[in-house]
Design a protein around this motif. Sequence first.
Motif, PDB file in Angstrom:
ATOM      1  N   ASP A   1       0.873  -1.166   0.000  1.00  0.00           N
ATOM      2  CA  ASP A   1       0.000   0.000   0.000  1.00  0.00           C
ATOM      3  C   ASP A   1       0.915   1.223   0.000  1.00  0.00           C
ATOM      4  OD1 ASP A   1      -2.378   1.540   0.275  1.00  0.00           O
ATOM      5  OD2 ASP A   1      -1.934   1.750   2.415  1.00  0.00           O
TER       6      ASP A   1
ATOM      7  N   LYS B   1      -9.993  -2.102  -2.390  1.00  0.00           N
ATOM      8  CA  LYS B   1      -9.774  -2.844  -1.151  1.00  0.00           C
ATOM      9  C   LYS B   1     -10.897  -2.513  -0.165  1.00  0.00           C
ATOM     10  CE  LYS B   1      -5.619  -0.983  -0.978  1.00  0.00           C
ATOM     11  NZ  LYS B   1      -4.235  -0.572  -0.590  1.00  0.00           N
TER      12      LYS B   1
ATOM     13  N   GLY C   1       0.345  -3.359   4.421  1.00  0.00           N
ATOM     14  CA  GLY C   1      -0.638  -2.291   4.485  1.00  0.00           C
ATOM     15  C   GLY C   1      -0.855  -1.830   5.905  1.00  0.00           C
TER      16      GLY C   1
ATOM     17  N   ASN D   1     -11.026   2.688   2.945  1.00  0.00           N
ATOM     18  CA  ASN D   1      -9.714   2.783   2.328  1.00  0.00           C
ATOM     19  C   ASN D   1      -9.613   4.025   1.446  1.00  0.00           C
ATOM     20  OD1 ASN D   1      -7.073   1.401   1.806  1.00  0.00           O
ATOM     21  ND2 ASN D   1      -7.825   1.482  -0.308  1.00  0.00           N
TER      22      ASN D   1
ATOM     23  N   THR E   1      -2.688   0.727  -4.355  1.00  0.00           N
ATOM     24  CA  THR E   1      -3.082   1.882  -3.561  1.00  0.00           C
ATOM     25  C   THR E   1      -4.507   2.324  -3.864  1.00  0.00           C
ATOM     26  OG1 THR E   1      -2.561   4.219  -3.119  1.00  0.00           O
ATOM     27  CG2 THR E   1      -2.061   3.401  -5.321  1.00  0.00           C
TER      28      THR E   1
ATOM     29  N   ASP F   1      -6.502  -3.213   3.833  1.00  0.00           N
ATOM     30  CA  ASP F   1      -5.305  -3.809   3.230  1.00  0.00           C
ATOM     31  C   ASP F   1      -5.146  -5.257   3.676  1.00  0.00           C
ATOM     32  OD1 ASP F   1      -4.465  -1.389   1.968  1.00  0.00           O
ATOM     33  OD2 ASP F   1      -3.617  -0.703   3.863  1.00  0.00           O
TER      34      ASP F   1
END
Length: 565
Positions: free
Chosen positions: A351, A496, A518, A394, A465, A523
């Motif tokens: 991440d 995610k 992450g 996220n 990401t 993550d």
Amino acid sequence: MNMKEIKTEPLKLDFNERADRFPEWLDISKLSPQNYWRYPDQSQLKLAMSKQLGLAPEQVLVTNGGDEAIELMFKLATLEQRELVIPMPAFSQYLSGIKVWNSKAKLIPAKPDLSIDLEASLNALSENSILVLTSPNNPTGETLELDVLRDACKRAKAIGAEVFLDQAYIEFTGQAEESLCLLEDFDNLVLLRTLSKAYGLAGIRCGYLLGNEAFIQRFAERKMPFNVPQPTLDIALQAFSQAAQRDVADFTQRIAENRDLLVQFLRQRGLNVLDSQANFILIVDNSQRLQLITAACQQYNIQIKSDLVGLELQKRGLQEQSAIRIAIPYEFEPLRQALILALKPELICFDMDGVLIDTSKSYDAAIKQTVEFFTKTKTEQEEIDRLRSRGGFNNDWVLTYELIKLQSEGPLPDYVSVVEQFQQFYLGNGEQAGLNQLEEALLSADLCTQLFVQNSKQFKTAVVTGRPRGEAEIGLKLLGIRNTYLVSDCDVIESKPAPEGINQCKTYYGATYCWMLGDTPDDIQAAKAAGALAIGIAESESANNLYQAGADLVVASVNELERLL
């Protein structure tokens, strides 16, 4: 092996049993249930044992597993008021037996390399002592040479002491037959053996003691009548057939070969593996690396032993060291694949925010300023962290909008307006520099070069990401990252915690064995769903949130990765 192909039954490598090869010589049809109404008769088995071992039947005592033999030793020592001398580390039953029987015992500390201090143990003997030795030792696998054992028995006899030698794993050493000659020379020695290990019969509970007739009689006088059931005796009798002996020879040879392969693999990865001649190995190493091995084995449905008694590593000043014990399977491939995942990943995914880049002054500040813009209220960092720890946030735009909903007392702005205002704060406009200018790298320059710039052939890298692609590329430029595969939030249908981004990376590289680093539950959940090892990045106070989300390991910084590889 595809994760979906892993069998549902666990591969048990935690109790040093035969884990994955049934004794083919065992014929259930040869049991004699018509005789089960009678009390058990050990005579036929003892005759077969004594013939196989070259001893008189009176030199053999059949016990209810090796456990009963150990219990008889404690009973004998207590009733005869003898002191036990036990070098450490030792099998846990010896330690628990001391407490149960309130035994008089001396525990002799191990040497720094965890080998037993035999010289100190011999020096601790008196005429009223029983020296308890285990060879191969559990949990280390240390095996004492025959000359060493002979000298120990001789020195013990010279002062009137006795020796209880636990040989539960002797068939794996090549010493099983030759060590019997010790009984010809020493009437102060008793050997413990079992059908639980090399013979693959742990479930029937059959062990046996060998020794001088008078010594064995002292144990026999203290056992329960009819201590071993007749079905156990019937099955055990087959273990002393020629077919069974051939099977044991084949099995132990294969285990020795696999043990050598396993030790070689682990030592090539820099792990500290103790020498072993048993059907297991002990690894004493960095606790984080061992935690990854345990996690990878769990992912492949393999059980290993991590709760070990008597090593006392912390007392030795090895606070960051831990130990695991792994029994050696007949089929090596499933364990090999789990260890590759733990120690030799093909692909490492990262991440970006909070892992590679410090965004506390950029994205987090943009969240706070956007919320304040719409609600006229200030947002504390704890509120942001609390939402992230719940999972499902996220995307910082989504998180910002959720905070606005929680704090707003008037009509809600539309989502698009929130995003636009957020971007103005983050990217800036013609009048004011963006908060993104305040971002700093968390990844050290040296590790960045090692991972991304040199393009090491050891493993591939990717960044997965929640940033939009343009901002993700800005982040890569800040870090100086080249030669990596990028999956931004623009490149996936499901963000995610869905595993889509990680799976894209695995497909791109053709990789099976993957790690994901992450800092949020999203993550971690994405990593687990993708079959990757999930490594969390968090300070100690936040680590529990990631472990609850399923993290296999949590470290304080991405730069600790260097210690794990």
